[in-house]
Scaffold this motif. Structure first.
Motif, PDB file in Angstrom:
ATOM      1  N   LYS A  81      11.917   2.597   0.166  1.00  0.00           N
ATOM      2  CA  LYS A  81      12.157   3.195  -1.152  1.00  0.00           C
ATOM      3  C   LYS A  81      10.888   3.839  -1.693  1.00  0.00           C
ATOM      4  O   LYS A  81      10.889   4.988  -2.137  1.00  0.00           O
ATOM      5  CB  LYS A  81      12.647   2.117  -2.140  1.00  0.00           C
ATOM      6  CG  LYS A  81      14.120   1.804  -2.055  1.00  0.00           C
ATOM      7  CD  LYS A  81      14.532   0.967  -3.251  1.00  0.00           C
ATOM      8  CE  LYS A  81      16.053   0.896  -3.323  1.00  0.00           C
ATOM      9  NZ  LYS A  81      16.511   0.358  -4.598  1.00  0.00           N
ATOM     10  N   ALA A  82       9.807   3.069  -1.673  1.00  0.00           N
ATOM     11  CA  ALA A  82       8.531   3.582  -2.177  1.00  0.00           C
ATOM     12  C   ALA A  82       8.047   4.744  -1.314  1.00  0.00           C
ATOM     13  O   ALA A  82       7.519   5.738  -1.831  1.00  0.00           O
ATOM     14  CB  ALA A  82       7.491   2.464  -2.203  1.00  0.00           C
ATOM     15  N   PHE A  83       8.232   4.649   0.000  1.00  0.00           N
ATOM     16  CA  PHE A  83       7.800   5.708   0.919  1.00  0.00           C
ATOM     17  C   PHE A  83       8.492   7.028   0.586  1.00  0.00           C
ATOM     18  O   PHE A  83       7.840   8.081   0.464  1.00  0.00           O
ATOM     19  CB  PHE A  83       8.104   5.286   2.361  1.00  0.00           C
ATOM     20  CG  PHE A  83       7.774   6.322   3.397  1.00  0.00           C
ATOM     21  CD1 PHE A  83       6.482   6.449   3.878  1.00  0.00           C
ATOM     22  CD2 PHE A  83       8.752   7.178   3.889  1.00  0.00           C
ATOM     23  CE1 PHE A  83       6.163   7.414   4.823  1.00  0.00           C
ATOM     24  CE2 PHE A  83       8.449   8.137   4.835  1.00  0.00           C
ATOM     25  CZ  PHE A  83       7.147   8.259   5.309  1.00  0.00           C
ATOM     26  N   VAL A  84       9.809   6.991   0.436  1.00  0.00           N
ATOM     27  CA  VAL A  84      10.577   8.212   0.142  1.00  0.00           C
ATOM     28  C   VAL A  84      10.195   8.767  -1.230  1.00  0.00           C
ATOM     29  O   VAL A  84      10.026   9.980  -1.402  1.00  0.00           O
ATOM     30  CB  VAL A  84      12.092   7.927   0.224  1.00  0.00           C
ATOM     31  CG1 VAL A  84      12.904   9.107  -0.309  1.00  0.00           C
ATOM     32  CG2 VAL A  84      12.487   7.628   1.663  1.00  0.00           C
ATOM     33  N   ALA A  85      10.043   7.890  -2.221  1.00  0.00           N
ATOM     34  CA  ALA A  85       9.671   8.338  -3.567  1.00  0.00           C
ATOM     35  C   ALA A  85       8.306   9.030  -3.552  1.00  0.00           C
ATOM     36  O   ALA A  85       8.133  10.096  -4.163  1.00  0.00           O
ATOM     37  CB  ALA A  85       9.651   7.152  -4.531  1.00  0.00           C
ATOM     38  N   LEU A  86       7.347   8.443  -2.842  1.00  0.00           N
ATOM     39  CA  LEU A  86       6.017   9.046  -2.758  1.00  0.00           C
ATOM     40  C   LEU A  86       6.060  10.382  -2.031  1.00  0.00           C
ATOM     41  O   LEU A  86       5.384  11.346  -2.421  1.00  0.00           O
ATOM     42  CB  LEU A  86       5.059   8.087  -2.048  1.00  0.00           C
ATOM     43  CG  LEU A  86       4.672   6.821  -2.811  1.00  0.00           C
ATOM     44  CD1 LEU A  86       3.958   5.841  -1.903  1.00  0.00           C
ATOM     45  CD2 LEU A  86       3.794   7.167  -4.015  1.00  0.00           C
ATOM     46  N   LEU A  87       6.851  10.473  -0.976  1.00  0.00           N
ATOM     47  CA  LEU A  87       6.990  11.722  -0.227  1.00  0.00           C
ATOM     48  C   LEU A  87       7.529  12.830  -1.127  1.00  0.00           C
ATOM     49  O   LEU A  87       7.051  13.978  -1.092  1.00  0.00           O
ATOM     50  CB  LEU A  87       7.932  11.501   0.961  1.00  0.00           C
ATOM     51  CG  LEU A  87       7.895  12.522   2.098  1.00  0.00           C
ATOM     52  CD1 LEU A  87       6.568  12.470   2.828  1.00  0.00           C
ATOM     53  CD2 LEU A  87       9.043  12.255   3.068  1.00  0.00           C
ATOM     54  N   LEU A  88       8.504  12.498  -1.965  1.00  0.00           N
ATOM     55  CA  LEU A  88       9.112  13.497  -2.846  1.00  0.00           C
ATOM     56  C   LEU A  88       8.178  13.891  -3.993  1.00  0.00           C
ATOM     57  O   LEU A  88       8.126  15.068  -4.375  1.00  0.00           O
ATOM     58  CB  LEU A  88      10.433  12.964  -3.390  1.00  0.00           C
ATOM     59  CG  LEU A  88      11.553  12.815  -2.350  1.00  0.00           C
ATOM     60  CD1 LEU A  88      12.754  12.107  -2.931  1.00  0.00           C
ATOM     61  CD2 LEU A  88      11.953  14.180  -1.796  1.00  0.00           C
ATOM     62  N   VAL A  89       7.421  12.940  -4.545  1.00  0.00           N
ATOM     63  CA  VAL A  89       6.432  13.283  -5.573  1.00  0.00           C
ATOM     64  C   VAL A  89       5.363  14.200  -4.979  1.00  0.00           C
ATOM     65  O   VAL A  89       4.933  15.175  -5.604  1.00  0.00           O
ATOM     66  CB  VAL A  89       5.787  12.011  -6.167  1.00  0.00           C
ATOM     67  CG1 VAL A  89       4.620  12.369  -7.087  1.00  0.00           C
ATOM     68  CG2 VAL A  89       6.817  11.197  -6.930  1.00  0.00           C
ATOM     69  N   LEU A  90       4.939  13.892  -3.757  1.00  0.00           N
ATOM     70  CA  LEU A  90       3.963  14.729  -3.057  1.00  0.00           C
ATOM     71  C   LEU A  90       4.502  16.145  -2.879  1.00  0.00           C
ATOM     72  O   LEU A  90       3.787  17.138  -3.121  1.00  0.00           O
ATOM     73  CB  LEU A  90       3.646  14.109  -1.691  1.00  0.00           C
ATOM     74  CG  LEU A  90       2.594  14.795  -0.826  1.00  0.00           C
ATOM     75  CD1 LEU A  90       1.218  14.622  -1.437  1.00  0.00           C
ATOM     76  CD2 LEU A  90       2.596  14.223   0.584  1.00  0.00           C
ATOM     77  N   GLU A  91       5.771  16.260  -2.482  1.00  0.00           N
ATOM     78  CA  GLU A  91       6.370  17.583  -2.305  1.00  0.00           C
ATOM     79  C   GLU A  91       6.416  18.344  -3.624  1.00  0.00           C
ATOM     80  O   GLU A  91       6.081  19.537  -3.684  1.00  0.00           O
ATOM     81  CB  GLU A  91       7.780  17.459  -1.731  1.00  0.00           C
ATOM     82  CG  GLU A  91       8.453  18.812  -1.549  1.00  0.00           C
ATOM     83  CD  GLU A  91       9.842  18.739  -0.973  1.00  0.00           C
ATOM     84  OE1 GLU A  91      10.232  19.662  -0.238  1.00  0.00           O
ATOM     85  OE2 GLU A  91      10.558  17.762  -1.247  1.00  0.00           O
ATOM     86  N   SER A  92       6.813  17.675  -4.691  1.00  0.00           N
ATOM     87  CA  SER A  92       6.912  18.341  -5.993  1.00  0.00           C
ATOM     88  C   SER A  92       5.553  18.870  -6.453  1.00  0.00           C
ATOM     89  O   SER A  92       5.438  20.007  -6.917  1.00  0.00           O
ATOM     90  CB  SER A  92       7.475  17.372  -7.034  1.00  0.00           C
ATOM     91  OG  SER A  92       7.596  18.001  -8.286  1.00  0.00           O
ATOM     92  N   GLY A  93       4.512  18.051  -6.312  1.00  0.00           N
ATOM     93  CA  GLY A  93       3.178  18.469  -6.724  1.00  0.00           C
ATOM     94  C   GLY A  93       2.669  19.650  -5.929  1.00  0.00           C
ATOM     95  O   GLY A  93       2.055  20.575  -6.478  1.00  0.00           O
ATOM     96  N   THR A  94       2.925  19.631  -4.632  1.00  0.00           N
ATOM     97  CA  THR A  94       2.458  20.728  -3.770  1.00  0.00           C
ATOM     98  C   THR A  94       3.199  22.013  -4.087  1.00  0.00           C
ATOM     99  O   THR A  94       2.589  23.091  -4.201  1.00  0.00           O
ATOM    100  CB  THR A  94       2.641  20.362  -2.293  1.00  0.00           C
ATOM    101  OG1 THR A  94       2.145  19.049  -2.062  1.00  0.00           O
ATOM    102  CG2 THR A  94       1.895  21.326  -1.407  1.00  0.00           C
ATOM    103  N   LEU A  95       4.519  21.929  -4.218  1.00  0.00           N
ATOM    104  CA  LEU A  95       5.312  23.114  -4.557  1.00  0.00           C
ATOM    105  C   LEU A  95       4.890  23.679  -5.915  1.00  0.00           C
ATOM    106  O   LEU A  95       4.788  24.901  -6.086  1.00  0.00           O
ATOM    107  CB  LEU A  95       6.802  22.765  -4.574  1.00  0.00           C
ATOM    108  CG  LEU A  95       7.432  22.456  -3.207  1.00  0.00           C
ATOM    109  CD1 LEU A  95       8.814  21.845  -3.394  1.00  0.00           C
ATOM    110  CD2 LEU A  95       7.520  23.708  -2.342  1.00  0.00           C
ATOM    111  N   ALA A  96       4.640  22.786  -6.880  1.00  0.00           N
ATOM    112  CA  ALA A  96       4.211  23.236  -8.207  1.00  0.00           C
ATOM    113  C   ALA A  96       2.866  23.951  -8.140  1.00  0.00           C
ATOM    114  O   ALA A  96       2.648  24.956  -8.831  1.00  0.00           O
ATOM    115  CB  ALA A  96       4.133  22.049  -9.163  1.00  0.00           C
TER     116      ALA A  96
END
Length: 515
Positions: free
Chosen positions: A119-134
């Motif tokens: 759960k934490a792994f997937v959440a961190l992966l998605l936060v990382l993606e959002s920050g990079t895309l932004a």
């Protein structure tokens, strides 16, 4: 288009929150862990589809124009706005980020790294993606800083919780280096915003430094450049990178090399070149000098690691190769010419594809052998990967020759254009100095070829031994790696696809917002 870009930036954050919530009964399936990993694949897949639709709907006839823009007042007192938009410079990086994150999520679904809850792994992966895309989509200096910082925490935890040996020390080194660089960068961004009266990157680029004195520009370039150089990473601010890559899980290394390093060089192109041209003119020779030192240093470090008896780690070697490859990107930017900057942007994308593939492959080799130590892998005569797992050996050899810049593959064009840019730098820059830099960088390409061919020799070749066959490339690995192989070949054979996007935008950027 406007909605689509906002969707691409925001939805990963919503997906991250959803990953931490209990799954609805109908979606749990037999294994809740697999359900949350499947959620990660679904969200990143939706973002990739949206990015492809955005790229298809992009007006390719006017790539220098900001498209899919959103401009909403956020903090009126500081004139900070939620300003999003893409052009020919940011669109390829946006699609690359969406692709690599999806492939990492897909790979993790079948090969989850050892560590705490998925759960934490997937959440961190998605936060990382959002920050990079932004980072690649925002057009406000303070929003850029917030997005730039947003990726640090998830990457820290990915290394510290799901990494390998010495993961805590590597994670701390990563966070300390990048945070210290970011503090200095924030001061430079605030200086530009307060002195010019706006944080809007489009307005500042159009003004082309006319509202800033030369001394302000020099200070701003020094401050912002340090923060960007740490993330790039530029020699001698690179020392966090080998430790972070060595300790990170496979998908962490792929995203770190393929996406996060690009944020630094993107900042040079998007902020410093158009907004502070006088300051960049002052520092361009120094930037080029550090770049070529990084090229030679990275190559010599790789040659030292690949030498028999040195106990070199293959992941560490690929990390040092990134220092050299990003040196070519910085050299192209330092030339301040359309040719050099286009080469830098092309090399950015090529490095993301090729080094992302290399880290996937090295992770697969480590999974099969239980180590990435070159001496252990190769034994006395070589690991004979061609004979034990021929498809894996063939893919590793392909990625290695792509990384050394073989003509016909993506790695060639960016480095060549960066060298061409140094051959004839912008007016006011010392041509003899840049010819010297070009010659040193060209010698670096020979060193790159030397260590990459030695890696192929030691890992892929060797005498046939009475050892069991290794598991060759699995179906999920083919699915994760094939897009990277195909795009590496496509970009090498048809570079106009990428250069047609970046060149008009670069020309406009360097001309002070005039097409």
């Amino acid at each position: 288009m406007q909605f689509l870009l906002a969707f691409i930036v925001v939805v990963p954050l919503i997906g991250a929150v959803a990953a931490l919530l209990p799954a609805p009964p109908g979606l749990k399936g037999k294994d809740p862990d697999q359900a949350v990993l499947r959620h990660g694949v679904t969200v990143t897949g939706a973002i990739l589809v949206a990015a492809i639709v955005l790229a298809a709907g992009f007006d390719h006839g006017h790539p220098s124009k900001m498209q899919a823009t959103t401009d909403i007042s956020w903090i009126p007192a500081l004139d900070v706005r939620i300003h999003l938009g893409i052009d020919g410079i940011s669109l390829p990086l946006l699609v690359l980020t969406a692709l690599l994150t999806f492939l990492c999520a897909l790979y993790s679904y079948f090969k989850m790294p050892e560590g705490p809850s998925p759960k934490a792994f997937v959440a961190l992966l998605l936060v990382l993606e959002s920050g990079t895309l932004a980072t690649f989509a925002v057009l406000d200096l303070l929003l850029f800083f917030l997005a730039f910082e947003m990726v640090l925490i998830p990457m820290y935890f990915l290394i510290a919780r799901w990494g390998g040996a010495k993961k805590q020390a590597a994670a701390w080194k990563f966070i300390l280096y990048t945070l210290l660089g970011s503090v200095v960068m924030l001061l430079g961004l605030l200086l530009i915003g307060l002195k010019s009266g706006t944080f809007d990157m489009v307005a500042l680029a159009t003004d082309n430094g006319r509202g800033l004195t030369s001394s302000v520009q020099v200070i701003a370039v020094l401050a912002i450049g340090i923060g960007l150089a740490v993330k790039t990473p530029m020699w001698p601010l690179h020392s966090w990178l080998p430790d972070a890559h060595t300790a990170a899980p496979t998908v962490g290394s792929v995203l770190l090399a393929g996406v996060l390093l690009k944020m630094g060089t993107y900042g040079f192109v998007r902020i410093l070149l158009p907004i502070t041209p006088d300051g960049m003119h002052t520092f361009a020779p120094y930037l080029a000098a550090f770049a070529v030192v990084g090229i030679i240093y990275g190559s010599l470090a790789c040659l030292a690691l690949v030498r028999p008896g040195s106990k070199g780690d293959l992941k560490r070697l690929i990390a040092y190769s990134s220092v050299g490859h990003m040196g070519f990107v910085l050299l192209g930017i330092a030339s301040m010419t359309p040719t050099g900057v286009n080469g830098a942007l092309f090399a950015n994308i090529a490095h993301g594809l090729i080094t992302g593939l290399l880290f996937f492959l090295v992770g697969a080799v480590k999974d099969r052998y239980g180590t990435a130590d070159l001496d252990t892998l190769s034994g006395a005569t070589g690991a004979a990967l061609y004979g034990r797992a021929p498809r894996l050996g063939g893919l590793l050899a392909f990625a290695a020759v792509a990384s050394l810049g073989l003509p016909g593959l993506a790695g060639f064009w960016g480095e060549m254009l960066a060298l061409f840019g140094s051959f004839d730098p912008a007016d006011g820059l010392s041509r003899p100095a840049f010819l010297t830099f070009m010659s040193i960088a060209a010698f670096g390409t020979l060193l790159t070829a030397a260590y990459m061919l030695l890696v192929v020799r030691r890992v892929c070749m060797g005498e046939k031994r009475e050892e069991p066959q290794l598991a060759d490339v699995q179906t999920y690995e083919f699915a994760a790696w094939t897009p990277l192989v195909a795009l590496t070949v496509l970009a090498g054979l048809w570079p106009a696809v990428l250069l047609g996007l970046t060149d008009p935008a670069v020309q406009k950027l360097l001309a002070g917002g005039k097409s």
